[in-house]
Structure formats: C-alpha cells, structure tokens
Write an enzyme that holds these catalytic residues in place. Structure first.
Site, mmCIF file in Angstrom:
data_model
loop_
_atom_site.group_PDB
_atom_site.id
_atom_site.type_symbol
_atom_site.label_atom_id
_atom_site.label_comp_id
_atom_site.label_asym_id
_atom_site.label_seq_id
_atom_site.Cartn_x
_atom_site.Cartn_y
_atom_site.Cartn_z
ATOM 1 N N HIS A 131 -10.013 -1.621 0.557
ATOM 2 C CA HIS A 131 -11.466 -1.388 0.525
ATOM 3 C C HIS A 131 -12.186 -2.325 1.497
ATOM 4 O O HIS A 131 -13.187 -1.950 2.100
ATOM 5 C CB HIS A 131 -11.996 -1.582 -0.900
ATOM 6 C CG HIS A 131 -11.517 -0.528 -1.850
ATOM 7 N ND1 HIS A 131 -12.299 0.509 -2.282
ATOM 8 C CD2 HIS A 131 -10.296 -0.335 -2.414
ATOM 9 C CE1 HIS A 131 -11.594 1.285 -3.098
ATOM 10 N NE2 HIS A 131 -10.378 0.788 -3.201
ATOM 11 N N ASP A 139 -19.393 -0.063 -1.846
ATOM 12 C CA ASP A 139 -18.232 0.797 -2.069
ATOM 13 C C ASP A 139 -18.555 1.787 -3.183
ATOM 14 O O ASP A 139 -19.045 1.394 -4.253
ATOM 15 C CB ASP A 139 -17.034 -0.079 -2.464
ATOM 16 C CG ASP A 139 -15.722 0.674 -2.388
ATOM 17 O OD1 ASP A 139 -15.611 1.722 -3.055
ATOM 18 O OD2 ASP A 139 -14.824 0.224 -1.671
ATOM 19 N N ASN A 190 -6.117 4.324 3.987
ATOM 20 C CA ASN A 190 -6.179 3.598 5.260
ATOM 21 C C ASN A 190 -4.885 3.770 6.036
ATOM 22 O O ASN A 190 -4.905 4.029 7.242
ATOM 23 C CB ASN A 190 -6.438 2.110 5.028
ATOM 24 C CG ASN A 190 -7.806 1.888 4.440
ATOM 25 O OD1 ASN A 190 -8.814 2.049 5.123
ATOM 26 N ND2 ASN A 190 -7.860 1.569 3.166
ATOM 27 N N SER A 191 -3.757 3.624 5.346
ATOM 28 C CA SER A 191 -2.466 3.770 6.025
ATOM 29 C C SER A 191 -2.350 5.168 6.632
ATOM 30 O O SER A 191 -1.880 5.340 7.757
ATOM 31 C CB SER A 191 -1.315 3.523 5.051
ATOM 32 O OG SER A 191 -1.346 2.182 4.613
ATOM 33 N N GLU A 248 -4.616 5.411 9.637
ATOM 34 C CA GLU A 248 -4.085 4.594 10.742
ATOM 35 C C GLU A 248 -2.956 5.353 11.446
ATOM 36 O O GLU A 248 -2.926 5.436 12.668
ATOM 37 C CB GLU A 248 -3.583 3.244 10.206
ATOM 38 C CG GLU A 248 -4.725 2.311 9.790
ATOM 39 C CD GLU A 248 -4.285 1.217 8.815
ATOM 40 O OE1 GLU A 248 -3.083 1.063 8.558
ATOM 41 O OE2 GLU A 248 -5.182 0.507 8.290
ATOM 42 N N ALA A 273 -2.788 8.005 -7.877
ATOM 43 C CA ALA A 273 -4.184 8.240 -7.483
ATOM 44 C C ALA A 273 -4.270 9.203 -6.287
ATOM 45 O O ALA A 273 -3.544 10.191 -6.244
ATOM 46 C CB ALA A 273 -4.880 6.912 -7.218
ATOM 47 N N GLN A 281 -3.203 9.058 -3.364
ATOM 48 C CA GLN A 281 -2.057 9.107 -2.442
ATOM 49 C C GLN A 281 -1.330 10.446 -2.518
ATOM 50 O O GLN A 281 -0.806 10.958 -1.531
ATOM 51 C CB GLN A 281 -1.082 7.970 -2.775
ATOM 52 C CG GLN A 281 -1.699 6.592 -2.600
ATOM 53 C CD GLN A 281 -1.002 5.512 -3.405
ATOM 54 O OE1 GLN A 281 0.107 5.713 -3.909
ATOM 55 N NE2 GLN A 281 -1.630 4.355 -3.529
HETATM 56 N N1 UDP Z 1 -1.670 -3.506 5.609
HETATM 57 C C1 UDP Z 1 -1.391 -4.527 6.482
HETATM 58 N N2 UDP Z 1 -0.151 -5.057 6.479
HETATM 59 C C2 UDP Z 1 0.832 -4.650 5.656
HETATM 60 C C3 UDP Z 1 0.556 -3.590 4.754
HETATM 61 C C4 UDP Z 1 -0.715 -3.041 4.757
HETATM 62 O O1 UDP Z 1 -2.239 -4.943 7.276
HETATM 63 O O2 UDP Z 1 1.927 -5.200 5.732
HETATM 64 C C5 UDP Z 1 -3.043 -2.931 5.612
HETATM 65 C C6 UDP Z 1 -3.048 -1.526 6.150
HETATM 66 O O3 UDP Z 1 -3.202 -1.560 7.565
HETATM 67 C C7 UDP Z 1 -4.234 -0.892 5.433
HETATM 68 C C8 UDP Z 1 -4.342 -1.691 4.121
HETATM 69 O O4 UDP Z 1 -3.528 -2.852 4.285
HETATM 70 O O5 UDP Z 1 -5.412 -1.027 6.186
HETATM 71 C C9 UDP Z 1 -3.833 -0.925 2.914
HETATM 72 O O6 UDP Z 1 -4.734 0.072 2.594
HETATM 73 P P1 UDP Z 1 -4.261 1.489 2.036
HETATM 74 O O7 UDP Z 1 -5.488 2.279 1.757
HETATM 75 O O8 UDP Z 1 -3.287 2.123 2.957
HETATM 76 O O9 UDP Z 1 -3.454 1.126 0.717
HETATM 77 P P2 UDP Z 1 -3.785 0.280 -0.608
HETATM 78 O O10 UDP Z 1 -3.369 -1.102 -0.342
HETATM 79 O O11 UDP Z 1 -5.264 0.412 -0.879
HETATM 80 O O12 UDP Z 1 -2.943 0.962 -1.640
#
Ligand code: UDP
Length: 453
Positions: free
Chosen positions: A22, A111, A351-352, A355, A370, A372
């Site tokens: 977030h 948020d 986010n993943s 990306e 959720a 995902q």
């Molecule tokens: N991330 C990172 N390094 C890691 C794993 C994750 O920088 O080794 C970052 C990734 O780039 C993303 C965030 O952590 O921006 C994870 O957000 P996401 O929505 O994918 O998953 P959540 O952690 O909310 O389940």
C-alpha cells in the site's frame, strides 16, 4: 496571484495503509504530484529511520505506534479503532501546524481500505480522494458485493458480471488458505464503497487499456480515474529523475552481490520467485516449491523473507547454490527489469502483477488469497501473459506442477505468445504514464483541480 505561486502553496497529505503493497503506490503517486508542483506530506506508521530514506521531494512523517501502551489489541475492530484515533490525532496536529506556518493542507489522499479517513478529512475541512491499490476488476467485484448483487463465497459455479469475463467461484477474492471467510474481512473489503458518493475523487492504480471494459462499467457507477501503473519512473515514463526504486522499504535486502549474480546469467534464463510482503507458505508447500524449482533446472532467484527462512528444506540452499540464489528481500522492480529474468513466479499481489506487466515479464501465477486469485485469472486468461498453477486436493501446488508451469512459461508451446503479450502490455503501460497518456492526463487533471481549491 501567479499560477506557479499558487501551485507552490498547494499542500496535500497522502495516507497509505502501513503495509509495503500500500505504501509503494501511494509514495509513487506522491512523487508524481510533487513533480507537478504540489507539496506532499506522506503520513504513516513506520520505523523513524525510514523517514530519512530517499523518496524524491515527498516529506515522510511517521507516527509512533502506541499500541503497546494500550495493551494487546486482539480484534480487527480494536486495531482499526486504535489506528484511526492515532491517525486523527496526527492529522489534526499536522493540519494545525502547517496552517500556522503558511503551508495549509487542502486535501487528504487516503487508502480506500480506510474509508473512515473521509470523516477525518471533513472534520479538518479538507477535500478528499480515495486511492484504490487493487485492480478495477477486483474493485468492481467488491462493489457488487457491497451493493448486495453478489455473495462471497459464492455458491454459483459461474458468475457473470458487467465488463468481466465469466468467473468461476475460485476466481473470486478468497480467504487465506485454511482459514474461513470472516465477516470482518468481507466488511473491510466492501466498506471501500461505503461513502464513495461523498468523496471528491476516486483514483485507481491501473490503466485504461489494461482494464477497459470493467473500467467503463465502473465509470458508469462512480467517477473513477485510473492513474497507474504507479511504479518507479526509470522503468516507464522516465519523467522523474533518478527514480529507480520506490524508496521506502520495510524489509532489508541481505545480498550485495545480487546485481553481479544477475549480470552473470544469460538473457531470459532466470526464474524470479517472490510472494510479496505478507504471504506465508506452509512448510509442505515450501518443500514442494523448492523441489519443483530444482527439478526445472533453471537458474532461480527466490525471495524468502526472514520470517519464512526456517521453512526451507535443510540442505536445499547448499545443494542448489550452483543454480539458485535465495535472498530475504530485493529491489523487485530492478530485478524484473533485468534482462536475465525470463519469468516471475508470483503470488499475484496487485503491485507485483502491475510491475511484471509494465516491465514485460511473463508470469507463473501462484495466488494465495484475497484479490490475488482474481489477478491470477486475468494473468492467465485475459492478458494471457502466463499460466496459473493448479492446486491438488490438499490445496498444495506439487513439485511436478511447479516444474511443469515453469517450463510452460520459459519454453512451452505458448511461451512466445506470453512473451509477445507481455511486451504489448509493457508498451501500453508506458504509453499510459508518458506525457499525454491516459493516466498522465488523469494525474495532471487531479493536480490542476487541487491547485484550484
Ligand atoms: N517487493 C520488493 N522486494 C521483494 C518483494 C516485494 O521490493 O523482495 C515489493 C514489490 O515490488 C511490490 C511490493 O513489495 O511493490 C509488494 O506488493 P504486492 O501488492 O505485490 O504484494 P503484497 O505484499 O501486498 O502481498
């Protein structure tokens, strides 16, 4: 007054929920707004040290968490009650202090999972924007649930919703493996829409072409503005200087030779495996995943967070050191942008997912819970940029399935199609955030409207 003078005076507060998934998009959005002449203070509960990290010209103001003073917080309701009163106190202080020093705050961007922040904004006399960190499709599903048109969990096998492909019940947002749907969780997700008609702006971290049909339907319900993908600009529009990382990481990387390791590998030869900042795999699942990775015989880079490390099979790290590298955290966007990375085995956090789409990396989707699950459906069947793993009757993805899915994405008969589609989405994502693109125009308009209030 000159317009640039007014712009310099427009000051807003950005309020992410304090979790990595977030904070990242909110921080990125804040950087964009500062590049458009606004002043942004991002308020969150984090380790004070992190406020000194690099985040463009965004000011990070951290709240010290007093939950320990308050004794143990056992229910979600207690957590939110304590959290919202902390926030209200902090925001009141900032608004008063900034007002007195001639830099008054005019808007709160919060948020969407904290809809109560709208009431705080109103009490403080601020305009307000609700910021969604999930896809438009997932937002639409929660909206249908909120409006009473859909139940989750759903008893229907096929669900047909406006602007979306037919969904099966396992494509709908789900609870974590082995846990039940709690009414509190459903209400947390659907409450994002509880005051949607009163908020001044609704912003979503996605882009028009990625979710055109469902976006059109959402726009017929409420005035959503799509402003993503919000990822470091070095990899997309290149409009922010030296912006190759989000800049506020709650986790520490433990490997300094990662870049060297990646540089030593051939193009598209590495499987990158990471499950975000929250997901926790069962020990049996870690074992199967480890075996599957080993059997696939590809080079792999696997992020196993500190708290998950003890679940790795005993001899795995030593036995696979020729092929694999295990780290506790890494700069994910930099890794995904590296030309040695050929696929991304992911939990499909939003986010993943964004990306990987924006950097053109095909995916092996291994959703946990959720939103995902819905993201995985889109990865496999709508954007066609990879495959989704199948779980066995115990809910486990076996080593055979892991190996097969990796092979399918790296070398299978559809691998070229996944790569072509990934490249297509990468181009469209870059277009959306580049000058004159759909998301850029929406951010520009939002900034211009803020300057007028
Ligand atoms: N991330 C990172 N390094 C890691 C794993 C994750 O920088 O080794 C970052 C990734 O780039 C993303 C965030 O952590 O921006 C994870 O957000 P996401 O929505 O994918 O998953 P959540 O952690 O909310 O389940």
């Amino acid at each position: 007054m000159e317009s640039h003078q007014r712009a310099a005076e427009t000051h807003i507060i950005a309020l992410p929920f304090p979790a990595q998934g977030h904070i990242n998009p909110m921080l990125q959005f804040s950087k964009l707004l500062t590049s458009k002449g606004l002043k942004v203070t991002l308020v969150t509960i984090i380790d004070n040290e992190l406020t000194k990290a690099k985040h463009g010209s965004v000011i990070v103001d951290s709240i010290s968490d007093n939950s320990e003073e308050n004794g143990t917080i056992s229910t979600m309701e207690e957590y939110w009650k304590n959290f919202s009163s902390l926030i209200e106190r902090k925001l009141s202080e900032i608004v008063e202090k900034q007002g007195k020093s001639g830099r008054p705050i005019s808007c709160l961007v919060y948020d969407s999972i904290m809809p109560w922040a709208l009431d705080i904004a109103r009490r403080l006399g601020l305009a307000a924007a609700s910021f969604f960190t999930q896809s438009c499709a997932v937002s639409a599903i929660y909206y249908h649930v909120y409006e009473g048109r859909l139940n989750i969990p759903s008893e229907q096998t096929h669900v047909s919703l406006d602007g979306m492909p037919p969904l099966q019940s396992y494509d709908l947002p789900s609870p974590a493996c082995g846990s039940e749907y709690s009414p509190a969780l459903i209400s947390l997700m659907t409450s994002q829409f509880s005051n949607i008609r009163e908020v001044d702006w609704i912003l979503v971290n996605t882009f028009n072409k990625l979710e055109a049909e469902v976006m059109n339907w959402m726009a017929s319900q409420c005035p959503v503005k799509l402003i993503g993908p919000l990822i470091p600009s070095t990899y997309t529009s290149k409009r922010l200087e030296d912006d190759n990382d989000y800049g506020l990481s709650l986790f520490k990387s433990n490997n300094n030779s990662l870049k060297q390791w990646l540089d030593s590998k051939e193009a598209c030869s590495v499987v990158y495996v990471a499950f975000g900042s929250i997901a926790s795999l069962e020990e049996k699942q870690m074992e199967e995943l480890a075996c599957g990775l080993e059997k696939s015989n590809y080079h792999f880079l696997w992020v196993v967070r500190e708290s998950e490390q003890k679940k790795l099979p005993d001899t795995f790290v030593n036995e696979t050191s020729e092929k694999g590298l295990i780290v506790t955290w890494c700069p994910q966007t930099e890794v995904l942008a590296h030309n040695s990375v050929g696929s991304f085995m992911t939990h499909c956090g939003w986010n993943s997912t964004l990306e990987a789409l924006s950097l053109g990396v095909p995916m092996v989707a291994m959703p946990q819970w959720a939103d995902q699950v819905t993201n995985a459906k889109y990865i496999a069947d709508v954007w066609t940029v990879g495959v989704r793993v199948k779980v066995n009757e115990e809910g486990i993805v076996t080593k055979e399935e892991t190996e097969m899915c990796i092979r399918e994405v790296m070398e299978g008969e559809n691998a070229n199609e996944f790569r072509r589609n990934s490249e297509k989405w990468k181009t469209l994502a870059q277009e959306a955030v580049s000058e004159g693109g759909s998301s850029d125009k929406n951010v520009e308009k939002f900034a211009a409207e803020l300057k007028c209030i």
